[in-house]
Design a protein around this motif. Structure first.
Motif, PDB file in Angstrom:
ATOM      1  N   THR A 141       1.009  -1.020  -0.060  1.00  0.00           N
ATOM      2  CA  THR A 141      -0.125  -0.167  -0.127  1.00  0.00           C
ATOM      3  C   THR A 141       0.910   1.164  -0.108  1.00  0.00           C
ATOM      4  OG1 THR A 141      -1.834   0.961   0.915  1.00  0.00           O
ATOM      5  CG2 THR A 141      -0.424   0.174   2.656  1.00  0.00           C
ATOM      6  N   ARG A 142       0.268   2.529   0.124  1.00  0.00           N
ATOM      7  CA  ARG A 142       1.071   3.607   0.190  1.00  0.00           C
ATOM      8  C   ARG A 142       0.116   4.620   0.840  1.00  0.00           C
ATOM      9  NH1 ARG A 142       3.560   5.452  -4.379  1.00  0.00           N
ATOM     10  NH2 ARG A 142       3.653   3.165  -5.240  1.00  0.00           N
TER      11      ARG A 142
ATOM     12  N   THR B  98      -0.083   7.684 -11.140  1.00  0.00           N
ATOM     13  CA  THR B  98      -0.777   7.032 -12.137  1.00  0.00           C
ATOM     14  C   THR B  98      -1.780   6.145 -11.434  1.00  0.00           C
ATOM     15  OG1 THR B  98       1.227   6.746 -13.552  1.00  0.00           O
ATOM     16  CG2 THR B  98      -0.286   5.093 -13.801  1.00  0.00           C
ATOM     17  N   LEU B  99      -2.841   6.345 -11.805  1.00  0.00           N
ATOM     18  CA  LEU B  99      -4.266   5.680 -11.453  1.00  0.00           C
ATOM     19  C   LEU B  99      -4.657   4.725 -12.347  1.00  0.00           C
ATOM     20  CD1 LEU B  99      -7.031   6.825 -12.885  1.00  0.00           C
ATOM     21  CD2 LEU B  99      -6.228   8.891 -11.456  1.00  0.00           C
ATOM     22  N   ALA B 100      -5.340   3.759 -11.855  1.00  0.00           N
ATOM     23  CA  ALA B 100      -6.221   2.844 -12.847  1.00  0.00           C
ATOM     24  C   ALA B 100      -7.521   2.735 -12.563  1.00  0.00           C
ATOM     25  CB  ALA B 100      -5.790   1.363 -12.508  1.00  0.00           C
TER      26      ALA B 100
ATOM     27  N   ASP C 245       2.114  -0.992 -12.809  1.00  0.00           N
ATOM     28  CA  ASP C 245       2.635  -0.068 -11.956  1.00  0.00           C
ATOM     29  C   ASP C 245       1.816   1.186 -11.944  1.00  0.00           C
ATOM     30  OD1 ASP C 245       4.648   1.473 -10.427  1.00  0.00           O
ATOM     31  OD2 ASP C 245       5.795   2.052 -12.105  1.00  0.00           O
ATOM     32  N   VAL C 246       0.928   1.080 -10.995  1.00  0.00           N
ATOM     33  CA  VAL C 246       0.032   2.227 -10.560  1.00  0.00           C
ATOM     34  C   VAL C 246      -0.122   2.454  -9.308  1.00  0.00           C
ATOM     35  CG1 VAL C 246      -1.638   1.327 -12.303  1.00  0.00           C
ATOM     36  CG2 VAL C 246      -1.813   0.535 -10.291  1.00  0.00           C
ATOM     37  N   ASP C 247      -0.429   3.877  -9.027  1.00  0.00           N
ATOM     38  CA  ASP C 247      -0.203   4.191  -7.698  1.00  0.00           C
ATOM     39  C   ASP C 247      -1.316   3.879  -6.622  1.00  0.00           C
ATOM     40  OD1 ASP C 247       2.080   5.614  -7.644  1.00  0.00           O
ATOM     41  OD2 ASP C 247       1.324   6.712  -9.047  1.00  0.00           O
ATOM     42  N   LEU C 248      -2.620   3.715  -7.227  1.00  0.00           N
ATOM     43  CA  LEU C 248      -3.995   3.500  -6.749  1.00  0.00           C
ATOM     44  C   LEU C 248      -4.786   3.207  -7.686  1.00  0.00           C
ATOM     45  CD1 LEU C 248      -5.555   6.487  -5.118  1.00  0.00           C
ATOM     46  CD2 LEU C 248      -3.647   6.720  -6.726  1.00  0.00           C
ATOM     47  N   VAL C 249      -5.997   2.531  -7.227  1.00  0.00           N
ATOM     48  CA  VAL C 249      -7.014   2.003  -8.276  1.00  0.00           C
ATOM     49  C   VAL C 249      -8.397   2.683  -7.673  1.00  0.00           C
ATOM     50  CG1 VAL C 249      -8.347  -0.141  -9.101  1.00  0.00           C
ATOM     51  CG2 VAL C 249      -5.628  -0.154  -8.692  1.00  0.00           C
ATOM     52  N   PHE C 250      -9.159   2.995  -8.604  1.00  0.00           N
ATOM     53  CA  PHE C 250     -10.538   3.415  -8.355  1.00  0.00           C
ATOM     54  C   PHE C 250     -11.491   2.298  -8.932  1.00  0.00           C
ATOM     55  CE2 PHE C 250      -8.204   7.451  -8.201  1.00  0.00           C
ATOM     56  CZ  PHE C 250      -8.729   8.060  -6.966  1.00  0.00           C
ATOM     57  N   HIS C 251     -12.301   1.884  -8.079  1.00  0.00           N
ATOM     58  CA  HIS C 251     -13.439   0.917  -8.408  1.00  0.00           C
ATOM     59  C   HIS C 251     -14.557   1.990  -8.637  1.00  0.00           C
ATOM     60  CE1 HIS C 251     -16.161  -2.334  -9.004  1.00  0.00           C
ATOM     61  NE2 HIS C 251     -15.056  -3.104  -9.092  1.00  0.00           N
ATOM     62  N   LEU C 252     -15.299   1.894  -9.746  1.00  0.00           N
ATOM     63  CA  LEU C 252     -16.284   2.969 -10.098  1.00  0.00           C
ATOM     64  C   LEU C 252     -17.833   2.351  -9.958  1.00  0.00           C
ATOM     65  CD1 LEU C 252     -14.306   4.648 -12.994  1.00  0.00           C
ATOM     66  CD2 LEU C 252     -14.700   5.363 -10.443  1.00  0.00           C
TER      67      LEU C 252
ATOM     68  N   THR D 202      -5.705   2.845 -17.426  1.00  0.00           N
ATOM     69  CA  THR D 202      -4.608   3.632 -16.507  1.00  0.00           C
ATOM     70  C   THR D 202      -4.695   5.223 -16.935  1.00  0.00           C
ATOM     71  OG1 THR D 202      -2.810   3.328 -17.960  1.00  0.00           O
ATOM     72  CG2 THR D 202      -3.435   1.606 -15.887  1.00  0.00           C
ATOM     73  N   VAL D 203      -4.368   5.928 -15.960  1.00  0.00           N
ATOM     74  CA  VAL D 203      -4.429   7.469 -16.178  1.00  0.00           C
ATOM     75  C   VAL D 203      -3.207   8.112 -15.464  1.00  0.00           C
ATOM     76  CG1 VAL D 203      -5.421   9.820 -16.176  1.00  0.00           C
ATOM     77  CG2 VAL D 203      -6.934   7.608 -16.642  1.00  0.00           C
ATOM     78  N   ALA D 204      -2.309   8.728 -16.307  1.00  0.00           N
ATOM     79  CA  ALA D 204      -1.038   9.103 -15.703  1.00  0.00           C
ATOM     80  C   ALA D 204      -1.273  10.833 -15.462  1.00  0.00           C
ATOM     81  CB  ALA D 204       0.437   8.802 -16.528  1.00  0.00           C
ATOM     82  N   LEU D 205      -1.428  11.195 -14.444  1.00  0.00           N
ATOM     83  CA  LEU D 205      -1.485  12.778 -14.206  1.00  0.00           C
ATOM     84  C   LEU D 205      -0.219  13.308 -14.100  1.00  0.00           C
ATOM     85  CD1 LEU D 205      -4.472  12.706 -11.942  1.00  0.00           C
ATOM     86  CD2 LEU D 205      -4.709  12.978 -14.324  1.00  0.00           C
TER      87      LEU D 205
END
Length: 546
Positions: free
Chosen positions: A159-160, A173-175, A197-204, A503-506
């Motif tokens: 986690t982070r 970077t999110l997914a 390699d993502v920082d966090l995941v959003f479940h919609l 994935t979205v890299a902001l």
């Protein structure tokens, strides 16, 4: 959807009654109420009424449902597990006794440098779920965690924590994922997401489906096991919902994704019932019965997700909308577009807009959540303002003719509510707006226009729609509606009907969306590929091929 009284017309005692969820509810085979039993009230959290179980008596692995983390804050993470030695039994294989669970958080994968450790109690009242809110952590760093009960040690999770609120973060970077009907196929996209390699995941939304799952797991067509009959019915009771989460969370690919990344979750409709709106059910049932069902669904949702204490439900009510920050790079306003909405106009399916759907009084979010969103934008210091939510936000004409049908269950059926949100974004000076959506079992990329009838009007933001993980079975790169949708919606830049995730890299200068798809989910082992990539630049909204 069958017309019903507005929530304010329902007697207060109905909502109060639903706060006292019974252990059993008796229904006819069709789902109509034969009787409602309010035999016992569930104790509140922390009540140590139950005896304590000696962990040495647990002779089977209690960590069959894996581990998870979520909602990262600058100095805090939330850790989750649920003890279930026999997950497909109503009692999960444990007596109605509380269990002491040890947890530890480390700086390294081998747990040689422990950052924090402690104990938590798994209460039978919450189906032996554990939510550990770990505080006083360093901001913006990776941690590893695990649980222990007796001689049993859980899988390790990663986690982070979020960066400090004022820090200038270079990139995130999110997914985004949605819609994972177990009976429609395997969760192969999660296997690939776990390794990404993502920082966090959003479940919609649509983490769970209420529909029956047969003995072979529907399209999965299990040959190595037979599912018990208790899954082969629609979820109605608290026990039903709890068991269905056990089935879903028994999937190894979903467990791997949860262990690899922190999740930020929000629901849509199927976690309770298809296309419900506030306290108005899909079918004609008494409101008190639906509120009781909603209370059961909400409670099971909280028990099985990495959610913090403010999200714990009170009967049929649960505040799921909330705000997270990632330094000064991004503000995330997580919405709930199901619990407070007006009933769908003209039924809950496609229809040409009219006076009913265009009524200014209609709301997708409810007045309180709408004010919260707009106030949050006014005070935002973030470069990117991202809105993870459930249903399609941009207009989507479904016919090449005029007038065209639109979805009455999406924001198209709540045009005045969408107008207020867009006006609020303009008034707040939001320059880099991104909406994340799910629900429709396809991937879309939209420009959000100030006036969808005037394509020369300003582009106020972008919408990235995540396809489903499994719902809709294998799908196709070009669904049957592809030509119609692409020609009828000039602001639509991409449309794909395969399963997968996005994935979205902001970044400080732009955001990049990569749509990742698999060719099939009705059998295992599908490879992953990037179907398309788009960028939108800071200060100049609008999607362009990468």
């Amino acid at each position: 959807m069958t017309p019903a009284a507005h929530p304010s017309q329902h007697a207060p005692e109905l909502r109060a009654a639903a706060r006292h969820i019974a252990r059993r509810r008796f229904l006819t085979a069709t789902g109509a109420a034969a009787a409602l039993a309010f035999a016992t009230n569930l104790p509140s959290a922390g009540v140590a009424a139950a005896a304590e179980l000696d962990a040495a008596r647990i002779t089977e692995n209690p960590f069959t449902l894996g581990v998870a983390s979520g909602d990262p804050l600058p100095g805090s993470v939330i850790l989750w597990t649920r003890l279930a030695p026999a997950p497909f039994q109503a009692d999960s294989g444990l007596p109605a006794e509380r269990v002491t669970v040890h947890w530890e958080l480390a700086h390294d994968e081998r747990f040689r440098r422990i950052a924090r450790r402690g104990t938590a109690t798994a209460h039978p009242e919450f189906h032996h779920a554990v939510h550990v809110e770990v505080t006083h952590l360093d901001a913006g760093r990776v941690y590893y965690y695990r649980f222990r009960v007796g001689r049993w040690v859980s899988p390790a999770g990663r986690t982070r924590s979020a960066p400090d609120p004022g820090s200038r973060v270079r990139e995130l970077t999110l997914a985004a994922v949605s819609c994972q009907a177990y009976h429609d196929g395997y969760y192969t996209p999660y296997a690939h997401l776990a390794a990404d390699d993502v920082d966090l995941v959003f479940h919609l939304g649509d983490y769970l489906y209420e529909y029956a799952v047969n003995s072979v797991g529907g399209q999965r067509n299990h040959t190595d096991r037979t599912l018990p009959d208790l899954f082969d019915r629609e979820t109605l009771t608290l026990e039903d919902y709890r068991l269905r989460y056990a089935l879903y969370k028994s999937d190894p690919d979903l467990s791997a994704a949860h262990a690899a990344h922190p999740f930020v979750v929000t629901w849509d409709d199927h976690e309770t019932e298809n296309n419900y709106a506030d306290d108005i059910p899909e079918n004609s049932v008494p409101p008190e019965e639906f509120l009781l069902r909603r209370a059961s669904a909400y409670r099971a949702y909280w028990e099985n997700q990495p959610l913090r204490r403010p999200q714990r439900p009170a009967g049929p009510d649960m505040r799921l909308y909330r705000r997270l920050h990632w330094g000064r790079l991004a503000q995330f306003d997580v919405l709930d577009t199901r619990q407070y909405r007006s009933d769908q106009a003209y039924g809950d399916r496609a229809h040409v807009p009219g006076p009913e759907s265009d009524d200014p009084a209609r709301t997708m979010t409810g007045a309180t959540q709408e004010r919260w969103l707009l106030d949050g934008w006014r005070s935002s210091r973030a470069l990117w303002n991202v809105v993870p939510q459930q249903v399609m936000f941009a207009r989507r004409h479904m016919d090449a003719t005029t007038p065209s049908r639109v979805s009455m269950d999406a924001w198209d059926g709540y045009s005045a509510s969408r107008r207020r949100v867009l006006d609020g974004a303009k008034a707040a000076g939001v320059e880099n707006l991104m909406v994340l959506s799910g629900d429709v079992h396809s991937a879309y990329a939209f420009d959000i226009k100030d006036d969808f009838d005037d394509q020369s009007s300003a582009t106020l933001g972008t919408e990235i729609v995540a396809t489903s993980v499994s719902s809709g079975r294998d799908g196709a790169d070009k669904p049957a509606t592809w030509d119609t949708y692409m020609s009828a919606n000039p602001h639509l830049k991409f449309f794909n009907g395969r399963r997968g995730y996005v994935t979205v890299a902001l970044g400080q200068e732009s955001a990049r969306a990569d749509f990742k798809t698999v060719p099939y989910v009705t059998r295992q082992g599908a490879p992953v590929a990037t179907a398309a990539s788009f960028v939108t630049e800071v200060g100049e909204q609008g999607l362009k091929p990468a």
